[in-house]
Design a protein around this motif. Structure first.
Motif, PDB file in Angstrom:
ATOM      1  N   ARG A   1       8.392  -5.782  -6.900  1.00  0.00           N
ATOM      2  CA  ARG A   1       8.924  -6.743  -5.916  1.00  0.00           C
ATOM      3  C   ARG A   1       7.883  -7.067  -4.860  1.00  0.00           C
ATOM      4  N   GLU A   2       7.185  -6.061  -4.373  1.00  0.00           N
ATOM      5  CA  GLU A   2       6.171  -6.275  -3.335  1.00  0.00           C
ATOM      6  C   GLU A   2       4.970  -7.049  -3.867  1.00  0.00           C
ATOM      7  N   TRP A   3       4.695  -6.930  -5.155  1.00  0.00           N
ATOM      8  CA  TRP A   3       3.572  -7.653  -5.735  1.00  0.00           C
ATOM      9  C   TRP A   3       3.765  -9.161  -5.585  1.00  0.00           C
ATOM     10  N   GLU A   4       5.003  -9.612  -5.703  1.00  0.00           N
ATOM     11  CA  GLU A   4       5.266 -11.047  -5.550  1.00  0.00           C
ATOM     12  C   GLU A   4       4.932 -11.509  -4.135  1.00  0.00           C
ATOM     13  N   SER A   5       5.256 -10.697  -3.143  1.00  0.00           N
ATOM     14  CA  SER A   5       4.878 -11.026  -1.758  1.00  0.00           C
ATOM     15  C   SER A   5       3.360 -11.022  -1.609  1.00  0.00           C
ATOM     16  N   MET A   6       2.723 -10.077  -2.260  1.00  0.00           N
ATOM     17  CA  MET A   6       1.267 -10.004  -2.202  1.00  0.00           C
ATOM     18  C   MET A   6       0.648 -11.284  -2.776  1.00  0.00           C
TER      19      MET A   6
ATOM     20  N   ALA B   1       9.777   3.783  -7.834  1.00  0.00           N
ATOM     21  CA  ALA B   1       8.713   3.226  -6.986  1.00  0.00           C
ATOM     22  C   ALA B   1       8.064   2.014  -7.650  1.00  0.00           C
ATOM     23  N   ASP B   2       7.953   2.032  -8.970  1.00  0.00           N
ATOM     24  CA  ASP B   2       7.345   0.902  -9.654  1.00  0.00           C
ATOM     25  C   ASP B   2       8.213  -0.347  -9.540  1.00  0.00           C
ATOM     26  N   LEU B   3       9.516  -0.195  -9.495  1.00  0.00           N
ATOM     27  CA  LEU B   3      10.391  -1.355  -9.256  1.00  0.00           C
ATOM     28  C   LEU B   3      10.110  -1.965  -7.885  1.00  0.00           C
ATOM     29  N   ARG B   4       9.960  -1.112  -6.880  1.00  0.00           N
ATOM     30  CA  ARG B   4       9.639  -1.605  -5.533  1.00  0.00           C
ATOM     31  C   ARG B   4       8.253  -2.256  -5.513  1.00  0.00           C
TER      32      ARG B   4
ATOM     33  N   ALA C   1       0.833  -1.208   0.000  1.00  0.00           N
ATOM     34  CA  ALA C   1       0.000   0.000   0.000  1.00  0.00           C
ATOM     35  C   ALA C   1       0.868   1.259   0.000  1.00  0.00           C
ATOM     36  N   ALA C   2       1.948   1.236   0.760  1.00  0.00           N
ATOM     37  CA  ALA C   2       2.820   2.420   0.834  1.00  0.00           C
ATOM     38  C   ALA C   2       3.451   2.734  -0.516  1.00  0.00           C
ATOM     39  N   VAL C   3       3.917   1.727  -1.223  1.00  0.00           N
ATOM     40  CA  VAL C   3       4.566   1.999  -2.501  1.00  0.00           C
ATOM     41  C   VAL C   3       3.550   2.404  -3.563  1.00  0.00           C
ATOM     42  N   VAL C   4       2.358   1.838  -3.522  1.00  0.00           N
ATOM     43  CA  VAL C   4       1.315   2.254  -4.464  1.00  0.00           C
ATOM     44  C   VAL C   4       0.909   3.703  -4.179  1.00  0.00           C
ATOM     45  N   LYS C   5       0.777   4.036  -2.899  1.00  0.00           N
ATOM     46  CA  LYS C   5       0.450   5.424  -2.535  1.00  0.00           C
ATOM     47  C   LYS C   5       1.568   6.381  -2.947  1.00  0.00           C
TER      48      LYS C   5
END
Length: 184
Positions: free
Chosen positions: A100-105, A94-97, A56-60
């Motif tokens: 990476r976070e999408w895989e955890s999601m 931010a899109d790179l981060r 959520a933080a990186v999308v925001k």
């Protein structure tokens, strides 16, 4: 026969000890298994929460950069304007981060939350594309895109809170944000 009857209380006592021991063993095993399941659930819920918060933080962050990139082109804004090229670089990082976070999601999120996160990202991409398309800026398209982001974000938080069994009522921001924007 009398000898067997004399030994019957001892045999019954021995059976009681065996049954009691077996009962204790089974009860202990059941309790240990239940405790292990609770600990695993807490462990994964904590990781799931961390994943939801980080995603959520990186999308925001991407959304905030797009807001800043378009600040000089919107009718109403509380955002501080940002240089277009700096904004593009910030979005790329931010899109790179986010990737990476999408895989955890995908790994940790429940189906409803992953679906809501995907919808939120789709709405953010629409806003990002409008920001990238400057100076050809349309306030009506922007307003619809922002409404889509607010609605998708609210759905994400509803799904995440439900998946984590977080109580507390609605935290929807979309209607509040839109009401605030039109009063200005």
């Amino acid at each position: 026969m009398a000898k067997v009857l004399d030994q019957l209380p001892a045999l019954i006592g021995l059976m009681g000890v065996v049954v009691g021991g077996l009962g204790t063993l089974l009860t202990t095993r059941f309790n240990e298994r239940a405790r292990w399941r609770r600990e695993q659930r807490v462990r994964w819920d904590a990781r799931r929460l961390d994943t939801y918060v980080t995603y959520a933080a990186v999308v925001k962050e991407i959304h905030a950069v797009a807001l800043r990139m378009t600040a000089n082109h919107r009718r109403v804004t509380w955002s501080q304007a940002m240089d277009y090229d700096l904004g593009l670089e910030a979005i790329a990082q931010a899109d790179l981060r986010r990737t990476r976070e999408w895989e955890s999601m995908l790994l940790l999120g429940d189906e409803a939350t992953v679906g809501a996160a995907r919808d939120w990202w789709t709405a953010i991409v629409r806003v990002e594309r409008i920001a990238r398309g400057l100076p050809a800026f349309d306030n009506e398209d922007w307003d619809l895109a922002i409404e889509g982001v607010d609605t998708a974000r609210d759905r994400f938080y509803v799904a995440a809170r439900a998946g984590l069994s977080v109580d507390g009522g609605s935290v929807a921001q979309g209607p509040h944000q839109r009401a605030r924007a039109w009063r200005a």
